[in-house]
Every structure is written in C-alpha cells, then in structure tokens.
Design an enzyme around this catalytic site. Structure first.
Site, PDB file in Angstrom:
ATOM      1  N   CYS A 112      41.582  12.858  63.692  1.00 18.65           N
ATOM      2  CA  CYS A 112      41.686  12.100  62.439  1.00 18.65           C
ATOM      3  C   CYS A 112      41.726  10.600  62.695  1.00 18.65           C
ATOM      4  CB  CYS A 112      42.925  12.509  61.656  1.00 18.65           C
ATOM      5  SG  CYS A 112      43.029  11.684  60.055  1.00 18.65           S
TER       6      CYS A 112
ATOM      7  N   CYS B 188      47.440  16.589  60.450  1.00 21.63           N
ATOM      8  CA  CYS B 188      46.080  16.166  60.764  1.00 21.63           C
ATOM      9  C   CYS B 188      45.521  16.908  61.965  1.00 21.63           C
ATOM     10  CB  CYS B 188      46.074  14.681  61.135  1.00 21.63           C
ATOM     11  SG  CYS B 188      46.333  13.561  59.768  1.00 21.63           S
TER      12      CYS B 188
ATOM     13  N   CYS C 180      41.055  14.091  57.040  1.00 20.67           N
ATOM     14  CA  CYS C 180      40.450  14.977  58.058  1.00 20.67           C
ATOM     15  C   CYS C 180      40.425  16.446  57.638  1.00 20.67           C
ATOM     16  CB  CYS C 180      41.143  14.802  59.404  1.00 20.67           C
ATOM     17  SG  CYS C 180      42.855  15.343  59.422  1.00 20.67           S
TER      18      CYS C 180
ATOM     19  N   CYS D 124      46.046  16.593  55.403  1.00 15.76           N
ATOM     20  CA  CYS D 124      45.565  15.221  55.228  1.00 15.76           C
ATOM     21  C   CYS D 124      44.277  15.227  54.415  1.00 15.76           C
ATOM     22  CB  CYS D 124      45.324  14.619  56.603  1.00 15.76           C
ATOM     23  SG  CYS D 124      44.315  13.137  56.615  1.00 15.76           S
TER      24      CYS D 124
END
Ligand SMILES: [Zn+2]
Length: 184
Positions: A38, A34, A68, A65
């Site tokens: 995030c 991330c 994000c 992810c």
C-alpha cells in the site's frame, strides 16, 4: 497475529508487492489494515500490528483500507467516512489538519473534504471542532480541570482559541458554562 520483525517492517516501508497476501498490517490509531504494498503514508513502528490474513484483521476489529483494498473488494465511501470518524474520535486531542487526517485515512485531502461533507453534511473540520467542544463541555461538567488543561485535552492549541470557539458555538464562555451548570 504475527510478529513485526525487520523483514516485515522493511516490506511495509518499501511497499513490497512480493509480500502481498503473505501478511497484512494494521495501524492501531486508525484501525485500518493494508497490504504491504500500500502506498499510504508509512505508519509508526509502534502503531503497527501484523496479521496473517484478512480474516484475522477483520476479527480484530480492523477495517480494510480504501486505497489498497486488502480484501479484494471496493471500500465504499460510507465505510471510509466511518473510518475517518473513528480516527477523529480517537485522536481529537492531537493536532489534526485536513492533510494529516487524509494521509492517515489513506485518501487525498480534496476527496476527504468532498466525500465526508457529502455523507455527514459537515466538513471534517467542523466535525472535529464540534467534537472537541462537546468533549470540553463534558470535562467542564465532570471535572475541576483548569481551562488551559481542558483546552489542551480537547486539542485546542491555546486557551484563548478555545475560549473563542466555545463562545462562538454556545454564546457563553467556558467559565460561564461551568458556572451555569454548577448553579442549576
Ligand atoms: Zn492500504
């Protein structure tokens, strides 16, 4: 890999946007990485690793992810479902609910239910349960562990629940299964 120091940890738990693209963080239990900003559930400190850039994260086997989008590209549902499966495979012995799985895999429970079912033709709960029963069969064949131990190792919260689920699926109790296997 960079060190997880206090500044970076603070940036992660405070979703600090100013640190985006300065470093990325990965969560070892999910193998997802991330941006610091995030809004997914904060990871455990001990499960967090820091990457200098996305290439390093990808090379270390981490996947972007869905929420994000740390590589700047959309994460497809197929890839997300793969992430969820990996997470379940690595954590089936723990207590897992739909909410826990969704939070850890950075999505909502309703999306998780809908998308996972669409791509795998089974709900996350059914997938998890089948996986636990497969693992249980394996342990029954390969070890002499007592049933409560097998139940625990496979993430069933009691031996009687394990027994019920096993019987529902295979039409015999775990013990009958073990015996049938021994006498073959
Ligand atoms: Zn994220």
């Amino acid at each position: 890999m960079l060190a997880l120091n206090k500044t970076r940890w603070q940036a992660i738990i405070k979703n600090d946007k100013s640190m985006d693209n300065i470093f990325f963080y990965g969560v070892t239990t999910t193998k997802i990485f991330c941006k610091p900003s995030c809004h997914s559930k904060a990871p455990k400190f001990t499960n967090t690793v820091i990457f200098q850039n996305q290439t390093e994260a990808l090379k270390s086997g981490f996947r972007p992810c869905k929420r994000c989008q740390p590589t700047g590209q959309r994460v497809s549902n197929e890839i997300w479902v793969e992430q969820i499966k990996t997470y379940i495979q690595n954590n089936y012995s723990q207590k897992l609910t739909l909410t826990i799985i969704a939070e850890t895999c950075h999505g909502s429970a309703s999306n998780l239910q809908r998308i996972f079912t669409k791509y795998t033709q089974q709900s996350p709960t059914v997938y998890l349960n089948n996986l636990r029963l497969q693992k249980a069969q394996q342990l029954l064949r390969q070890t002499n562990d007592a049933l409560p131990k097998i139940a625990q190792k496979c993430g069933f919260n009691s031996s009687s629940y394990f027994n019920t689920k096993f019987k529902q699926k295979f039409n015999m109790t775990p013990l009958q299964y073990k015996e049938s296997f021994l006498h073959k």
